[in-house]
Write a protein that holds these residues in place. Structure first.
Motif, short mmCIF file in Angstrom:
data_model
loop_
_atom_site.label_atom_id
_atom_site.label_comp_id
_atom_site.label_asym_id
_atom_site.label_seq_id
_atom_site.Cartn_x
_atom_site.Cartn_y
_atom_site.Cartn_z
N ILE A 702 -23.63 -16.37 11.57
CA ILE A 702 -23.36 -16.93 12.89
C ILE A 702 -24.08 -16.08 13.93
O ILE A 702 -23.92 -14.87 13.97
N SER A 703 -24.89 -16.69 14.77
CA SER A 703 -25.79 -15.95 15.64
C SER A 703 -25.26 -15.85 17.06
O SER A 703 -24.69 -16.80 17.59
N LYS A 704 -25.51 -14.68 17.68
CA LYS A 704 -25.09 -14.46 19.06
C LYS A 704 -25.66 -13.15 19.55
O LYS A 704 -26.09 -12.30 18.76
N ILE A 705 -25.67 -12.96 20.85
CA ILE A 705 -25.96 -11.67 21.47
C ILE A 705 -24.71 -11.25 22.22
O ILE A 705 -24.17 -12.01 23.03
N ASP A 706 -24.21 -10.04 21.95
CA ASP A 706 -23.00 -9.59 22.63
C ASP A 706 -23.09 -8.14 23.10
O ASP A 706 -22.09 -7.49 23.33
N GLY A 707 -24.31 -7.65 23.26
CA GLY A 707 -24.53 -6.34 23.86
C GLY A 707 -25.80 -6.37 24.69
O GLY A 707 -26.84 -6.83 24.23
N ILE A 708 -25.73 -5.94 25.94
CA ILE A 708 -26.89 -5.95 26.85
C ILE A 708 -26.86 -4.67 27.68
O ILE A 708 -25.80 -4.25 28.14
N THR A 709 -28.03 -4.07 27.91
CA THR A 709 -28.14 -2.98 28.87
C THR A 709 -29.59 -2.80 29.27
O THR A 709 -30.50 -3.31 28.62
N MET A 710 -29.81 -2.04 30.34
CA MET A 710 -31.12 -1.54 30.71
C MET A 710 -31.22 -0.11 30.21
O MET A 710 -30.26 0.67 30.32
N PHE A 711 -32.39 0.27 29.71
CA PHE A 711 -32.59 1.62 29.19
C PHE A 711 -34.05 2.01 29.40
O PHE A 711 -34.94 1.18 29.24
N ASP A 712 -34.28 3.26 29.77
CA ASP A 712 -35.63 3.76 30.00
C ASP A 712 -35.92 4.87 29.00
O ASP A 712 -35.35 5.96 29.09
N ASP A 713 -36.79 4.61 28.04
CA ASP A 713 -37.14 5.62 27.03
C ASP A 713 -38.33 6.47 27.46
O ASP A 713 -38.90 7.20 26.64
N GLY A 714 -38.70 6.40 28.72
CA GLY A 714 -39.83 7.13 29.23
C GLY A 714 -41.01 6.24 29.56
O GLY A 714 -41.94 6.66 30.24
N SER A 715 -40.95 5.00 29.10
CA SER A 715 -42.03 4.05 29.37
C SER A 715 -41.64 3.05 30.44
O SER A 715 -42.35 2.07 30.66
N GLY A 716 -40.51 3.28 31.11
CA GLY A 716 -40.04 2.38 32.16
C GLY A 716 -38.81 1.62 31.73
O GLY A 716 -38.54 1.44 30.53
N THR A 766 -20.89 -6.04 19.85
CA THR A 766 -21.88 -5.02 19.58
C THR A 766 -22.16 -4.32 20.90
O THR A 766 -23.14 -4.62 21.58
N PRO A 767 -21.28 -3.41 21.32
CA PRO A 767 -21.48 -2.78 22.63
C PRO A 767 -22.68 -1.85 22.62
O PRO A 767 -22.96 -1.18 21.64
N LEU A 768 -23.39 -1.86 23.71
CA LEU A 768 -24.51 -0.94 23.94
C LEU A 768 -24.17 -0.07 25.14
O LEU A 768 -23.62 -0.55 26.12
N LEU A 769 -24.52 1.19 25.07
CA LEU A 769 -24.21 2.10 26.15
C LEU A 769 -25.41 3.01 26.39
O LEU A 769 -25.80 3.78 25.53
N ALA A 770 -26.02 2.91 27.56
CA ALA A 770 -27.17 3.74 27.90
C ALA A 770 -26.68 4.90 28.74
O ALA A 770 -25.99 4.70 29.73
N THR A 771 -27.02 6.11 28.35
CA THR A 771 -26.47 7.28 29.02
C THR A 771 -27.55 8.24 29.45
O THR A 771 -28.50 8.47 28.71
N GLY A 772 -27.44 8.82 30.63
CA GLY A 772 -28.25 9.94 31.05
C GLY A 772 -29.53 9.60 31.78
O GLY A 772 -29.84 8.46 32.06
N GLU A 773 -30.29 10.64 32.07
CA GLU A 773 -31.57 10.51 32.77
C GLU A 773 -32.60 11.39 32.07
O GLU A 773 -32.28 12.32 31.35
N LEU A 774 -33.87 11.08 32.30
CA LEU A 774 -35.00 11.82 31.77
C LEU A 774 -34.86 12.00 30.26
O LEU A 774 -34.52 11.08 29.56
N CYS A 775 -35.13 13.22 29.74
CA CYS A 775 -35.21 13.36 28.28
C CYS A 775 -33.86 13.18 27.61
O CYS A 775 -33.80 12.94 26.40
#
Length: 907
Positions: A702-716, A766-775
């Motif tokens: 069964i298909s779905k998307i249930d986690g969304i966030t913005m994240f910057d890995d250094g490329s924007g 499927t929670p996603l959590l983006a944490t922190g800044e820079l490296c």
């Protein structure tokens, strides 16, 4: 967070960290900090050999032994360590029966193209599909092959040696036939047939066995050295050790023995201690001519000498390990002391003194190290020990341990995983501006991490999970769980602190009675509840200001009854102390609200509360799967969410962020359209219309998307989504269940996520959590999956940069008594970092003589002989913990006093 990110923290993605001292863009990878323990495959277990072998896809660690004898599902005696987990060799047919005891890497010179092969020998090994083969087989990385008819008997040792006719495989053990030819315990495979080594080796009154082979440089050229239990070699009297030059046998002094004649040489290695290259032998012996070495000895080409007082019990394994620019001899066996040093089962010899690895493998009381090597990790390599150990944390016996710089652990055990799924995560600093760092808080169905008991709510900090403030218990509808979290400061700049809010299915939190929703105050250090009205599960929480100040809103599965009507969304009336409906409510008999958030770009640019889930009406208006509340009325958002074959699509998760200065609303779920546009599982509302994303495809479940966030890995900044789906990278590649949208195309995160069952439908979220800044940025992902990036990492993992990097200047050094020690480390960490210099793994303290014990530079004044030893630096940051290369420090009298040694260590 950066100002152009407007994170909805109950939207299930977390970003965490701090500033790096390096401007270099970090490389991201899946973390093994949440990896599963890998001890189940080792019951029963006796590992006899370990080697690094490039099977065509990069170097991997191979181990061989009794790994679940007679049970093919237990890997048939040979396994390899691949991407964070043990696995059988891909060619499951044919399979092994018997006990592999030895391995060697063979690079033939008479094949085109040249391809290295792994040679495996053991006890009457049977290679299914080759009924006439015994004793020795070859693995080239994809298939097995036979070496003629093999060897009838037991192969204990293998070695590749060039006797002048080209590299060949030499096998030693206890046998009399090799490929049909008579061969007394030693034989050579010349590429086409087995050949004896002259008359081989023999014994009187006991069974002759060759247990170890190596190659040593002699004055006339390289020779093969054989050790074991034998009295003669090629008719020449020897004592358990002899040499073969390709034509004839020779002796090494009078050999190695004991007074009762029950000696055995079990391990051989050539080691250069910086002053000379010599042969080292380990086993059971205490006599070598005029010397009295105890279980380990050194042959310098002229005579045998001991290594200090040797070991107090059997030496079974010798191997070289690299620490910085220098090699050390790693010694394993049954001993508990080496050179008088307490170091259970394993130690290292640097040429003049013994050092340990902590206290050795002391926590494994029945330990028996029979193989040592270095996992192929380059300059940062750490030793790997194999044998048979009893794991105190398991009823199983563990056969393989890895040194992590601090302790011996099951390979891959760098963290105890959670035992059930994660539904929500956020970053939380429990003491605000205080000294405690921020941590990841997770809620879900889990109750344990290793031996740590958890109560559905846990904190992840410094690499460990711990129970958060008592967790939750009881249930309203069942089962007990935490579904959502958010944090909010209700009085803004006022005296009240930012508080943590949780929702789910529980009747008590930290011992405080409350149904479904609770609040944690970090200043008063207590929980408070939200009444007794809730009768079902709460899925989403958010604070919304409808013009009269911020109010807590909750969404769920018709979780609260107001005036006799069950509601799927409600708001908390603080003055009256109860939940009340929102306008005419969302109250269809089958409706549920899965998530809520505040979107700042509603009609007229006014913020609105958005709810998504499974419903067709909000209040009295049609709103398919998603609706907005402006404080007075419900309204649809465009034409809502559609689903092929259904009147409405389902929304699972909401997220808000700015794109080019415009607030965007993202929704993920189980739908096929948004408004009038195709939108499979993911859509974006820009304030005027809906937009879909290309190249998303169904998963097998069964298909779905249930986690969304913005994240910057250094490329924007980029959009990351997770769930149960596939994202097509190009015509031939897809990524599974997690993907990055760059603005023009999808990119993979390794091989993505793998579900623990064939159906992803068991995922709650499927929670996603983006944490922190820079490296320090990390992308945490939770849910109900089994592996991330191919690493066994159930229920939670992180897409993260590498842990701290440490380079120690001028590694090993030799100092005169009274000189000052100065060791500087170049350390790259995220944030300020924590540092601790250690000697023999014991933390150093600053004193009148010692400065910088907790900095990157250590100084010790007026060194004494008691200051000699192995020093290292431990660095900890928000990504993880790293231990530096060891620095071997020798302190001795000034040269010319009669007790000095020529130094070859770096000054």
């Amino acid at each position: 967070m950066r100002s152009h990110f407007s994170f909805h923290l109950s939207g299930y993605i977390l970003l965490f960290g701090s500033v790096s001292v390096s401007d270099a863009q970090p490389l991201y990878q899946w973390s093994n900090a949440f990896a599963n323990r890998v001890s189940g495959w080792l019951a029963p277990s006796e590992v006899h050999a370990a080697v690094n072998f490039d099977d065509g896809s990069g170097s991997k660690l191979y181990v061989a032994g009794l790994l679940g004898y007679g049970t093919p599902s237990n890997y048939d005696g040979v396994v390899r360590w691949n991407s964070g987990t043990w696995e059988p060799l891909p060619a499951r047919t044919p399979v092994f029966r018997g006990r592999p005891r030895a391995m060697a890497i063979y690079e033939p010179s008479n094949q085109t193209p040249l391809r290295p092969a792994l040679v495996i020998g053991g006890d009457e090994l049977l290679l299914w599909g080759y009924p006439n083969v015994r004793g020795v087989v070859v693995w080239d990385g994809s298939t097995f092959a036979a070496l003629g008819e093999g060897i009838r008997g037991i192969v204990h040792s293998l070695c590749v040696f060039d006797d002048g006719s080209g590299p060949a495989i030499f096998a030693g053990g206890s046998f009399s036939l090799a490929g049909g030819a008579t061969a007394n315990n030693l034989a050579k495979w010349n590429g086409t047939a087995w050949q004896p080594l002259g008359a081989g080796v023999a014994a009187t009154g006991r069974i002759a066995i060759v247990r170890a082979l190596t190659v040593m440089q002699a004055p006339d050229g390289p020779v093969l050295v054989a050790g074991g239990e034998f009295d003669e070699a090629g008719g020449i009297p020897v004592q358990n050790i002899a040499t073969w030059n390709g034509v004839s046998w020779g002796s090494l002094g009078i050999g190695l023995t004991t007074s009762d004649g029950n000696a055995s040489v079990l391990a051989l290695s050539v080691f250069d201690d910086g002053r000379e290259s010599a042969l080292y032998a380990g086993g059971v012996f205490n006599i070598a001519g005029d010397a009295s070495p105890t279980n380990i000895a050194k042959w310098n080409g002229i005579e045998w000498t001991g290594l200090s007082t040797g070991t107090d019990n059997t030496v079974r394994a010798l191997g070289l390990i690299q620490e910085g620019e220098h090699a050390l001899l790693c010694v394993g066996g049954l001993f508990t002391t080496a050179g008088g040093l307490n170091t259970s089962r394993i130690a290292r010899w640097g040429g003049t003194l013994w050092t340990g690895f902590g206290n050795g493998i002391a926590s494994y009381p029945d330990g028996d190290v029979s193989a040592v090597c270095v996992r192929d990790q380059g300059k940062a390599a750490m030793p790997f020990a194999a044998g048979s150990f009893r794991d105190p944390n398991s009823t199983a016996r563990s056969g393989a341990l890895n040194w992590n710089g601090q302790d011996w652990m099951n390979l891959g055990q760098v963290g105890a995983p959670l035992n059930n799924s994660v539904n929500a995560m956020l970053e939380w600093d429990d003491d605000g501006p205080g000294p405690m760092p921020s941590a990841v808080i997770a809620g879900g169905f889990f109750t344990q991490s290793g031996t740590t008991v958890l109560h559905r709510l846990a904190k992840y900090s410094s690499g460990q999970w711990s129970d958060f403030q008592g967790g939750v218990s009881g249930f309203v509808f069942g089962p007990t769980t935490v579904f959502c979290m958010t944090k909010f400061d209700e009085d803004g700049a006022g005296p009240e602190p930012e508080c943590l809010y949780i929702g789910g299915d529980f009747s008590s939190v930290g011992g405080v009675a409350t149904k479904g929703v609770a609040k944690w105050n970090p200043v008063t250090r207590n929980w408070s509840g939200y009444g007794n009205d809730i009768h079902d599960q709460v899925y989403g929480l958010a604070f919304y200001d409808d013009g009269n100040g911020p109010v807590l809103y909750a969404g769920g599965y018709r979780f609260v009854t107001v005036n006799g009507v069950a509601q799927s969304v409600a708001k908390w009336n603080k003055s009256k102390g109860h939940w009340e409906k929102v306008g005419q409510g969302i109250q269809e008999s089958w409706s549920w609200v899965r998530d809520i958030c505040v979107y700042p770009n509603g009609p007229g640019g006014r913020a609105v509360l958005v709810a998504t889930g499974a419903f067709e009406k909000a209040g009295t208006v049609e709103a398919l799967g998603i609706a907005q509340w402006n404080g007075k009325h419900w309204a649809p958002i465009g034409k809502g969410l559609g689903r092929t074959g259904s009147s409405s699509g389902w929304g699972y998760v909401l997220y808000t962020a700015e794109e080019s200065g415009i607030p965007m609303l993202f929704v993920g779920g189980g739908f096929t359209s948004a408004g009038s546009n195709p939108a499979l599982y993911l859509a974006r509302w820009d304030g005027a219309e809906w937009h879909g994303y290309p190249n998303l495809e169904p998963s097998p479940s069964i298909s779905k998307i249930d986690g969304i966030t913005m994240f910057d890995d250094g490329s924007g900044p980029a959009l990351y989504v997770a769930g149960s789906f596939r994202a097509r990278i190009d015509a031939s590649n897809v990524t599974n269940n997690i993907a990055k949208w760059t603005g023009t195309q999808w990119q993979s995160l390794g091989v993505g996520l793998s579900f623990e069952t064939a159906t992803g439908a068991v995922n709650i979220r499927t929670p996603l959590l983006a944490t922190g800044e820079l490296c320090g940025k990390q992308l945490f992902v939770g849910g109900r999956f089994a592996a991330a990036g191919g690493i066994s990492s159930p229920y939670v993992s992180a897409w993260t940069r590498q842990p701290p990097r440490i380079d120690v200047e001028s590694l090993n050094r030799r100092l005169a008594i009274g000189a000052d020690l100065h060791i500087h480390a170049d350390v790259e960490v995220c944030g300020p970092g924590e540092y601790q210099w250690r000697r023999y793994a014991i933390p150093l303290q600053n004193s009148k003589r010692v400065t910088g014990a907790t900095s990157a530079t250590l100084q010790i004044k007026s060194m004494t002989e008691s200051d000699a030893g192995v020093y290292d630096l431990v660095a900890i940051d928000q990504i993880g913990r790293t231990t530096s290369h060891a620095v071997l420090v020798i302190v001795e009298p000034v040269k010319g006093t009669g007790n000095a040694h020529a130094g070859h260590y770096a000054e």
